[in-house]
Design an enzyme around this catalytic site. Structure first.
Site, PDB file in Angstrom:
ATOM      1  CB  CYS A   1      19.900  42.070  87.064  1.00  0.00           C
ATOM      2  SG  CYS A   1      18.603  40.922  86.795  1.00  0.00           S
TER       3      CYS A   1
ATOM      4  NE  ARG B   1      11.599  35.584  89.903  1.00  0.00           N
ATOM      5  CZ  ARG B   1      12.559  34.978  89.209  1.00  0.00           C
ATOM      6  NH1 ARG B   1      12.311  33.806  88.638  1.00  0.00           N
ATOM      7  NH2 ARG B   1      13.741  35.517  89.066  1.00  0.00           N
TER       8      ARG B   1
ATOM      9  CD  GLN C   1      16.903  34.813  91.963  1.00  0.00           C
ATOM     10  OE1 GLN C   1      17.192  36.003  91.971  1.00  0.00           O
ATOM     11  NE2 GLN C   1      16.529  34.178  90.860  1.00  0.00           N
TER      12      GLN C   1
ATOM     13  CG  ASP D   1      20.944  36.698  91.293  1.00  0.00           C
ATOM     14  OD1 ASP D   1      21.551  36.092  90.391  1.00  0.00           O
ATOM     15  OD2 ASP D   1      20.053  37.535  91.076  1.00  0.00           O
TER      16      ASP D   1
ATOM     17  CG  HIS E   1      24.086  40.021  88.235  1.00  0.00           C
ATOM     18  ND1 HIS E   1      23.407  40.027  89.426  1.00  0.00           N
ATOM     19  CD2 HIS E   1      23.185  39.655  87.284  1.00  0.00           C
ATOM     20  CE1 HIS E   1      22.140  39.697  89.203  1.00  0.00           C
ATOM     21  NE2 HIS E   1      21.970  39.455  87.921  1.00  0.00           N
TER      22      HIS E   1
ATOM     23  CE  LYS F   1      16.166  29.745  81.133  1.00  0.00           C
ATOM     24  NZ  LYS F   1      15.297  29.691  82.289  1.00  0.00           N
TER      25      LYS F   1
ATOM     26  CG  HIS G   1      21.791  37.751  84.544  1.00  0.00           C
ATOM     27  ND1 HIS G   1      20.986  38.683  85.132  1.00  0.00           N
ATOM     28  CD2 HIS G   1      22.068  38.243  83.314  1.00  0.00           C
ATOM     29  CE1 HIS G   1      20.774  39.682  84.297  1.00  0.00           C
ATOM     30  NE2 HIS G   1      21.410  39.446  83.182  1.00  0.00           N
TER      31      HIS G   1
END
Length: 609
Positions: A307, A336, A354, A356, A358, A437, A483
RNA sequence: GCCGAUUUAGCUCAGCUGGUAGAGCAAUUCACUUGUAAUGAAUAGGUCGGGGGUUCAAAUCCUCUAAUCGGCUCCA
């Protein structure tokens, strides 16, 4: 056993949604629908619960110091939690099973009586685990079930006699925290399952064995898709050529899908100053699970999410309401620190990528954008034939931001789901620390659920980073961030895909799509000619020219689950044709080159997300 | 991180109560040149996950450690 089924033995009564066993029904004078001794959900509930007690009785005989906690029925079986001084391992299960069978032969009636809570506390005064169980029961009257010398507190329901419990199997030994609390002691848990008849039990066990063959870790090794290496480290997958080809096909299809939907590719660094993670709140809320490094005395954090980079892209220009929504996406590699005991093949790793994105939008645009993402999710899942569940996760204990903001965001997600008429579950307190979420969950071969995609509404990070856009009134407003990830991570998604198709990938994504088997050396030239033409068409193709028999080479290609096998010999070479062998049917089709190329073109065109 | 188990050749696995390792497949070489699920022969390959200890002697016993497996807890 068939005899029982025919006779329709009654083992319980269903009154409303509640199940009563015959013992309780008699005492309380309850009437309702009869539950027969069979494999219905209600009957299995009674049978499995009784088998759990039978197991406890057997354990108590073998390990006299055993103290018991709880023994509930679960989705496809039961378990019992208990404590003994002696260590129990899988090899001890046989002895427990044997003892259980001996108890069944004694045909103990299973009797019930009830006493006051005070009396029970007294009765089990020297059993700390029973005291723990009693703490969790509010009723003043407690029922106790007794079979032979063994008795245990229990609400029931139970079968009338131990002789109904023939068809069980103890599955495994595990550890489990008392009451699911990791600060409490760890008890021993034995899992088992039971059915009304032997055949169904056998089928169930066979199904589990079949499912294990689809395990992505096993197939990943067999098909040479990925590996892990002690020298590299736990939870750090190494993609082998086959797996990397599969993955890159997925990446490229998904890239186009994003572009079609108005997403812009962006890219930000792997490490960011810790200062940035302090602004976002990750440092405080998640720091213990992040990796850090120091450069010239300044601490940097390896990104656990993407992000922040995307926020910086947003902040690179002044934004107008006319620009919104702005959608950035990135195949973001994140790290992680997962606890050592939780790694699981590709499903749970320490480094993953990911898909990912936004979406920066106005609060009014949340609903339409969430709906659009849900549609995107559905397109992808359908293309792979996945069934999935949606779950809304609400504010967790560790959270930043106002309750009001959380309320608005959570409602936004619910509105989007309700608006599109999609069923969903609710996970109270399961949200991210910066927002609620929607999780997209898929089940693996063994029916374990895994979170894949996710959609999160976030008012907090825009606030913390002071994001702005100029609104219709020429005033500064704060955008909302959504997200979202569709696959979740390439690792987990591919792992699930492997299990879903049992290694037999559909043509469009198979690592090797076509394998050409020339009958003899003389046909190698033609095989290579075909291979070159297919490479031009961006089809992954191999020529199997090893010095092995034709049969052997076909066998190897089949075992590698290659969707299309072409055998070429004199006839094909002279006529410019191919003999296509179908992976599943084992049949052959003789086609001209042009016909074959049309088939594969059609197959590739079938896919569009 | 916790409970239990496992770790032997590239892979799948043997190796009883301690006497320094075997098989199948894969690999390599040679012969065979094959028409739809394993051609034959030969060769090569392991300090038995890693460290420490007990012992005349350790794959085998003890201990620490790492990874993996089944669960638990956790998963922004």
């Amino acid at each position: 056993m068939e005899r029982f089924l025919v006779e329709k033995i009654v083992i319980g009564i269903k009154s409303g949604d509640e199940i009563f066993d015959t013992q309780s029904a008699a005492v309380q004078d309850i009437s309702g629908d009869e539950i027969y001794y069979d494999n219905s959900e209600d009957a299995l509930e009674i049978i499995r619960h009784s088998t759990a007690h039978l197991m406890a009785q057997a354990i108590k005989m073998l390990y006299p110091d055993a103290k018991f906690f709880v023994g509930p029925v679960i989705e496809d079986g039961f378990y019992y939690d208990f404590r003994t001084q002696e260590k129990i391992s899988d090899t001890d299960l046989k002895a427990i099973e044997k003892q259980m069978k001996a108890l069944i032969k004694k045909k103990f009636p299973i009797e019930q009586y009830s006493i006051s809570k005070a009396d029970v506390l007294e009765k089990f005064a020297d059993d700390d685990l029973k005291q723990e169980v009693l703490k969790r029961i509010e009723d003043e009257n407690i029922t106790i079930y007794k079979q032979g010398e063994f008795e245990d507190l229990c609400r029931g329901p139970h079968v009338p006699n131990t002789r109904y419990l023939h068809n069980f199997k103890l599955i495994r030994v595990a550890g489990a925290y008392l009451g699911g609390d990791e600060n409490r002691e760890m008890l021993t848990r034995v899992y088992g399952t039971a059915f009304a008849d032997k055949e169904t039990l056998k089928e169930h066990l066979a199904m589990i064995e079949e499912a294990k063959k689809r395990d992505h870790r096993k197939l990943g090794n067999e098909l040479k898709l990925f590996t892990f290496d002690d020298e590299i480290g736990a939870g750090l997958p190494v993609w082998l050529p086959n797996g990397a080809r599969l993955r890159s096909k997925l990446e490229s299809l998904l890239f186009t899908a994003h572009r079609k939907r108005g997403y812009q590719p962006v890219r930000a660094p792997e490490i960011l100053k810790s200062e940035a993670w302090k602004v976002s709140g990750h440092y405080q809320n998640y720091g213990e699970n992040m990796y850090f490094t120091t450069i010239d005395d300044v601490e940097y954090g390896i990104k656990p999410m993407n992000c922040l980079g995307h926020i910086k892209v947003y902040q690179n220009e002044l934004r107008s309401y006319r620009d919104l929504p702005i959608k950035y996406f990135e195949y973001g590699v994140v790290h992680r620190h997962e606890k050592s005991g939780v790694m699981h093949g590709l499903f749970r790793v320490r480094e993953f990528t990911q898909d990912d994105a936004h979406i920066f939008c106005t609060p009014e645009q949340i609903k339409e954008n969430v709906i659009e993402v849900l549609g995107f999710v559905d397109d992808i899942m359908k293309s792979f034939g996945f069934e999935y569940n949606l779950e809304i996760s609400t504010k967790p204990e560790k959270a930043i931001g106002d309750d009001k903001v959380w309320e608005i965001a959570t409602q936004g997600l619910k509105d989007a789901l309700d608006g599109s008429g999609i069923a969903y579950g609710i996970d109270e307190g399961g949200g991210a620390f910066y927002g609620p979420k929607i999780d997209i969950k898929i089940t693996d071969a063994l029916k374990r659920k895994w979170q894949c995609g996710t959609i999160q509404v976030d008012f907090n990070l825009p606030e913390r980073f002071g994001l702005e856009y100029t609104d219709e009134n020429n005033e500064k407003s704060q955008p909302v961030m959504i997200h979202r990830a569709i696959l979740g991570s390439f690792e987990r998604f591919i792992g699930i895909l492997i299990e879903h198709v049992g290694g037999e990938f559909p043509f469009f994504i198979a690592p090797t799509q076509v394998i050409i088997v020339p009958i003899a050396d003389a046909h190698l030239g033609y095989a290579k000619e075909l291979a070159n033409e297919m490479m031009e068409m961006e089809i992954d193709c191999e020529v199997s020219s090893k010095n092995e028999s034709l049969n052997k080479r076909i066998r190897v290609a089949e075992k590698q689950r290659v969707p299309m096998i072409l055998v070429v010999g004199d006839e094909e070479m002279n006529n410019k044709t191919v003999a296509l062998r179908d992976r599943r049917e084992r049949k052959q089709y003789n086609l001209t080159k042009a016909e074959f190329y049309n088939i594969i073109k059609e197959k590739m065109d079938e896919v569009h997300f």
